[in-house]
Write an enzyme that holds these catalytic residues in place. Sequence first.
Site: not given
Length: 317
Positions: A113, A140, A143, A235, A276, A304
Amino acid sequence: MRAEEFNSPFKGRSLLNWIDWKPEEIRQILQIAIQVKKESRAGEVHQRFLGKTIALIFEKRSTRTRSSFETAFGEEGGHPVFMSTDDIQLGEKESVRDTARVLGRMFSAIEFRGFRQSYVEELAAYSGIPVINGLTDEFHPTQVLADVMTLQEHFGHLKGLSLCFCGDGRNNMARSLMLICAKFGINFSIFAPEQLFPDSKIIQICRPIAEKSGASITVSPEISVVKNADCLYTDVWVSMGEEPLKDERTKLLQPYQVNKALMEATGKPDSIFLHCLPAVKGQEVTEDVFESSASKVWDQAENRKHTIKAIMLALIK
């Protein structure tokens, strides 16, 4: 199908983004996620990662990604090892290539990440073990698998749904959602100012996929683009590493805030809201929408873990 009975054809494969994954392959992993969530709710205990290890490399802080990988791997009997940039030499005293070759001899898999997509690609190229992209500036993938799982649970199907992303259309979430929606036949739109439209390259990748699945892709600065959306998604307005742009970005994106009026503009009283997380309430979304019955962010956050567990079960030998 029980997860331990799943004879995965993906063992040893990496997940860097969803571009090279066929829709039916992604559906297989989604089915595993549905199954492991059922197992979790039933209180079942499994040890499918007993004797396995995973290196969790984090350049960027995280709540959901770290919690999901550590708990999912640990409760299956595996040993996750967290590594921040303060713990290892990644890309500084030691090249990414050399780090990959060391970790590949000690671990069963790697999660990364961070900022650069090139780092996760290099880890996959030289480690010899599965590498999972936990987030980069470009993609991502873990996600958005949780996102489509949440849509599937709520609506009972994916094909033919319409999802509209509101805000910074260039960011990793907008790009990744465009890709996975195209794979699943979900009509995808972006409601954003022209300055923050996605790059043409990702659109060129996604359009042929969408045409094949019967989905549409629309990018517009006009509020009319949210009409008929089953889901509004947003987001944060300022991504990690872009903090100096906060004031400029806030002013630019204020008209694209997800609020009660925007939810009503879908024309669908059953439209849902996704994010998210973490959310800056009062900026990209108002608190009344975030806390409303339309908000499915906590289901999304829980998913998740289940989708990440499914990805690891599918990829790790």
